[in-house]
Design an enzyme around this catalytic site. Sequence first.
Site: not given
Ligand SMILES: [Zn+2]
Length: 433
Positions: A65-66, A153, A306, A325
């Site tokens: 969600l940054r 992560d 992801d 991403g």
């Molecule tokens: Zn990852």
Amino acid sequence: MKADILIKGGRVIDPSSGTDTIADVALYDGLVAAVGRLEGVFAKETVDADGMVVAPGFIDLHCHLREPGPADETIESGTLAAAAGGFTAVCAMPNTTPPVDSPAMVEFIRLKAASEANVRVLPIGTITKGRQGLELAELALMAEKGAVAFSDDGSPVADGEMMRRALEYSKIVRRPIIEHCEDMSLTNGGEANEGPVTTWLGLNPIPRASEECMVARNLVLAIRTRGRLHLAHLSTELSISLFNWAKGYGADITAEVAPHHLALTEALLAGYETYAKVNPPLRGEEDRAAVALAAKNGLIDAIATDHAPWSDEKKKKEFKSAPNGISGLETAVAMSWTALVNGLGMAPSDFVARFTTGPARVLGFAPPSLSEGSAADITIIDPKTVRAVEPMDFASRGKNSPAGGMQLSGWPRATIISGRAAMLDGVVRRWRV
Ligand SMILES: [Zn+2]
């Protein structure tokens, strides 16, 4: 009887009870009030679910969600995307800026989500302080504040002893350690999956062993410690067979795969398509098929997005400097449905399980259910309508996708949280009062 929402005539699939039948579902006061052929219901709102799949609310184990951090997404925009994508709850990864590595940061995410989120947000804390891999974070205190799992992560825990200790702690805090498996010395600045595509495009290769070596190490540590390990986004055939091998030793392990790894391949990188740049990278057809099969047959527990959105400005750089991403919350369900149910003949009940009972098992939660008295968190999917992916219409700020223009079916049609619609017929609504 009274109902806030009456869902009429859908195919009700509840993996927790093995239910798969045509029925109506009445929701009242945040709970499932009744399921069956219902007559004489006075509902404020009726949803015609003829031909639709009505399931417990979908849970995403892995999204970015940054927030706090770059403006490429916020808790608000990311959870609007989640609602649009059919998810009633999302686990927020802690590799933000600054990272969620303390009880205060977990509380910050929880409070921010309570006022701004459009779906339930389950915070994940880091394994190590600052995601530096040097010192264990305060796992027990973060768990007390609501962290549902721990992960560094994006920065794999390189030190074996650190991972061993984290797995020992996982037994005390009763939360999974979620590991992004990557040996950075093998990745060594790589940009895409090693193979014909990197040769053809002249990109730095990432050997598959970069993921597989770390998968193997972490599985051995899980076997030896009996700790609780969850493997994120497995993307190769060997990673999946290693996972299967460790199950033979009775390890307390679970795993997820991402929709893009089960549906897409490195062929999308042709023309240096940065929208398809992701970590782990898109692989070849053999690996894709193995990942899809593991999702279908239940070897892996969950499909997790992801979701890692970036603005177009950042994504449209030359390949080397574009960030990894994919903005995935809004395509995850349809992309997976198209690949697994349409493509491999996966049973819709198994499909629903990978997004409901599977993620709940990973988190140690009670299985989400549609039985009377359960929380009225519901996802409705339309298996029939075929529609192209339109990234410009995403609710996410990451309005780009390697799947742009792809024709998919199995689109989410409604997302209901606590008996209120967070998305209906593709339109996202504010459900909080
Ligand atoms: Zn990852």
